[in-house]
Design a protein around this motif. Structure first.
Motif, short mmCIF file in Angstrom:
data_model
loop_
_atom_site.label_atom_id
_atom_site.label_comp_id
_atom_site.label_asym_id
_atom_site.label_seq_id
_atom_site.Cartn_x
_atom_site.Cartn_y
_atom_site.Cartn_z
N SER A 176 39.34 -22.97 8.84
CA SER A 176 38.67 -22.76 10.48
C SER A 176 37.19 -22.42 10.80
CB SER A 176 39.72 -20.93 10.75
OG SER A 176 39.57 -19.85 9.61
N ARG A 177 36.90 -21.95 12.07
CA ARG A 177 35.80 -21.39 12.02
C ARG A 177 35.08 -20.01 11.84
NH1 ARG A 177 33.03 -24.20 16.51
NH2 ARG A 177 34.93 -25.68 18.02
N TRP A 178 36.25 -19.02 11.62
CA TRP A 178 35.21 -18.02 10.97
C TRP A 178 35.26 -18.21 9.53
CZ3 TRP A 178 33.80 -16.25 15.03
CH2 TRP A 178 34.27 -16.74 16.08
N ARG A 179 36.57 -19.00 8.92
CA ARG A 179 35.84 -19.09 7.68
C ARG A 179 35.04 -19.70 7.05
NH1 ARG A 179 40.72 -21.73 3.57
NH2 ARG A 179 39.42 -21.75 1.04
N ILE A 180 34.45 -21.17 7.52
CA ILE A 180 33.29 -21.80 7.71
C ILE A 180 32.30 -20.59 7.40
CG2 ILE A 180 32.08 -23.56 8.53
CD1 ILE A 180 34.56 -25.04 9.76
N THR A 181 32.49 -20.06 8.90
CA THR A 181 30.75 -19.31 8.96
C THR A 181 30.46 -18.96 7.08
OG1 THR A 181 31.34 -18.96 11.24
CG2 THR A 181 30.05 -17.18 10.08
N TRP A 182 32.02 -17.88 7.00
CA TRP A 182 31.41 -17.06 5.59
C TRP A 182 31.36 -17.88 5.01
CZ3 TRP A 182 31.09 -11.68 5.23
CH2 TRP A 182 31.80 -11.46 3.85
N GLU A 183 31.74 -18.31 4.45
CA GLU A 183 31.57 -19.48 3.26
C GLU A 183 30.60 -20.66 3.66
OE1 GLU A 183 35.57 -21.78 2.39
OE2 GLU A 183 36.70 -19.57 1.64
N HIS A 184 29.81 -20.82 4.73
CA HIS A 184 28.54 -21.72 4.68
C HIS A 184 28.04 -21.09 5.68
CE1 HIS A 184 32.18 -24.65 2.07
NE2 HIS A 184 32.30 -24.14 3.42
N ILE A 185 28.36 -21.10 6.54
CA ILE A 185 27.29 -20.89 7.59
C ILE A 185 26.06 -19.65 7.11
CG2 ILE A 185 26.54 -20.58 9.63
CD1 ILE A 185 27.93 -22.71 8.98
N LEU A 186 27.22 -18.52 6.86
CA LEU A 186 26.50 -17.38 6.65
C LEU A 186 25.45 -17.33 5.52
CD1 LEU A 186 25.63 -14.33 6.70
CD2 LEU A 186 27.49 -13.46 5.66
N PRO A 187 26.05 -18.03 4.38
CA PRO A 187 24.78 -18.19 3.56
C PRO A 187 23.86 -18.60 3.18
CG PRO A 187 27.32 -18.08 2.55
CD PRO A 187 27.47 -18.31 4.00
N HIS A 188 23.94 -19.74 4.27
CA HIS A 188 22.60 -20.43 4.42
C HIS A 188 21.42 -20.21 5.50
CE1 HIS A 188 24.86 -23.28 3.24
NE2 HIS A 188 23.80 -24.81 2.13
N CYS A 189 22.02 -18.74 6.01
CA CYS A 189 21.11 -18.16 7.38
C CYS A 189 20.99 -16.38 6.60
CB CYS A 189 21.79 -17.44 8.61
SG CYS A 189 22.63 -18.96 9.08
N ALA A 190 21.27 -16.42 5.72
CA ALA A 190 20.55 -15.33 4.71
C ALA A 190 19.25 -14.89 4.59
CB ALA A 190 21.94 -15.14 3.44
N GLY A 191 18.97 -15.89 3.48
CA GLY A 191 17.43 -16.07 3.88
C GLY A 191 16.21 -15.80 4.23
N VAL A 192 16.80 -16.28 5.50
CA VAL A 192 15.24 -15.98 6.98
C VAL A 192 16.43 -14.92 7.41
CG1 VAL A 192 17.46 -17.61 8.12
CG2 VAL A 192 14.90 -17.69 8.64
N LEU A 193 17.08 -14.60 7.59
CA LEU A 193 17.46 -13.59 8.05
C LEU A 193 17.14 -12.23 7.34
CD1 LEU A 193 21.76 -13.76 9.14
CD2 LEU A 193 18.97 -13.38 10.28
N MET A 194 16.62 -11.84 5.68
CA MET A 194 15.95 -11.96 4.83
C MET A 194 14.81 -11.82 5.11
SD MET A 194 18.71 -9.65 3.56
CE MET A 194 19.11 -9.75 4.70
N ALA A 195 13.90 -12.76 5.35
CA ALA A 195 12.85 -12.76 5.49
C ALA A 195 11.72 -11.60 6.76
CB ALA A 195 12.25 -13.60 5.13
N GLN A 196 13.21 -12.11 8.12
CA GLN A 196 12.84 -12.00 9.37
C GLN A 196 12.91 -10.16 8.89
OE1 GLN A 196 11.76 -12.86 11.50
NE2 GLN A 196 11.32 -11.51 13.19
N ALA A 197 14.40 -9.48 8.45
CA ALA A 197 14.60 -7.80 8.13
C ALA A 197 12.75 -7.09 7.88
CB ALA A 197 15.63 -7.76 7.65
N SER A 198 12.50 -8.26 7.04
CA SER A 198 11.68 -7.26 6.11
C SER A 198 10.15 -7.04 7.01
CB SER A 198 10.50 -8.25 4.85
OG SER A 198 9.54 -7.68 4.29
N SER A 199 10.23 -8.72 7.71
CA SER A 199 8.66 -8.15 8.93
C SER A 199 9.67 -6.73 9.91
CB SER A 199 8.69 -9.96 9.71
OG SER A 199 8.12 -10.64 8.42
N GLN A 200 10.49 -7.06 10.24
CA GLN A 200 10.47 -6.61 11.05
C GLN A 200 11.09 -4.80 11.18
OE1 GLN A 200 10.55 -8.36 13.82
NE2 GLN A 200 11.93 -6.91 14.69
#
Length: 278
Positions: A176-200
């Motif tokens: 499902s889209r939600w399982r793919i989002t949780w297992e594949h999409i989110l882990p690959h986006c986590a790094g850039v989101l954490m970098a942005q969170a530090s700047s924010q």
């Protein structure tokens, strides 16, 4: 020639030292301060730095070092809650937009554009007019500013991952889209989101200081670096150090989180061919 990744960025190390010092100062203020931050002693107004008062005293005889330590607590609390809410809600909206596409994606992007039209200062003024000034209004205003920023970033990052072959293979296997989002999409986006969170976080510190400076953030008697600057404004010629200490604290805190964000971006950057130029 093999791809190489540059060494650990110096910015990340320096930023980590500054942010660690800020966290330790805030933690220390819960356990110990040189003096009670609200204690006044008019007989010791504008006392110079000494063994008794490390950074001197202000116009009311309050210990400046104690106020700075407690002010670090307020600064971190506002940043953690405001950026945390923005990261959580914004990332959720961005991932939803990338997974659903269509009208859901367009609605999310338009709402983000609409939210960015209202800066945190204007939002805080509107909230203060309705609810009165306070720390909660400052947190809510800064969080509302962060939500669309993280939503757009999460949506852009997730959209690029959805086009990868392994994601298409996962969809072909019936995930499902939600399982793919949780297992594949989110882990690959986590790094850039954490970098942005530090700047924010750095921007949240500036926003909180600005709101407290205007009397819309942390209220007395709780110390705030922004309000310390405001109180020192009329005393610049008589006691310029009253503005120097909180101003320097704000600058170092912002610099620390900005360096952490920049260091994370460098660390997560795609590897370059050959030797790194730095």
């Amino acid at each position: 020639m093999n791809a190489t990744r540059p060494p650990r960025p110096l910015a990340l190390l320096l930023g980590g030292l500054l942010t660690t010092a800020l966290v330790l100062a805030a933690a220390l203020s819960w356990l110990w301060t040189p003096h009670a931050f609200e204690a006044m002693n008019l007989a010791q107004r504008f006392a110079p730095p000494s063994a008794q008062h490390w950074l001197g005293t202000d116009a009311y005889g309050r210990d400046i070092a104690s106020q700075l330590l407690v002010g670090a607590r307020s600064t971190l609390a506002v940043g953690l809650v405001a950026v945390g809410l923005g990261l959580l809600l914004g990332t959720g909206l961005g991932l939803l937009a990338a997974a659903r596409r269509g009208w859901v994606e367009q609605l999310t992007l338009r709402l983000a554009d609409f939210s960015l039209a209202f800066p945190a200062l204007l939002t805080a003024i509107l909230l203060s007019a309705v609810r009165g000034p306070g720390l909660g209004n400052a947190v809510l205003a800064i969080a509302l500013l962060n939500i669309p920023i993280f939503a757009r970033l999460a949506r852009a990052s997730a959209a690029s991952v959805w086009a990868q072959n392994y994601v298409l293979a996962a969809r072909a296997c019936g995930k499902s889209r939600w399982r793919i989002t949780w297992e594949h999409i989110l882990p690959h986006c986590a790094g850039v989101l954490m970098a942005q969170a530090s700047s924010q976080f750095a921007l949240a510190i500036l926003a909180e200081a600005a709101l407290s400076y205007l009397g819309l953030g942390v209220q007395a008697p709780t110390p705030s670096w922004g309000r310390m600057l405001s109180e020192a404004q009329s005393l610049l010629y008589q006691a310029p150090q009253l503005a120097l200490y909180p101003g320097l604290a704000i600058a170092l805190a912002v610099l620390g989180f900005q360096l952490v964000g920049e260091g994370l971006r460098q660390l997560l950057a795609p590897p370059t061919q050959g030797r790194s130029p730095w």
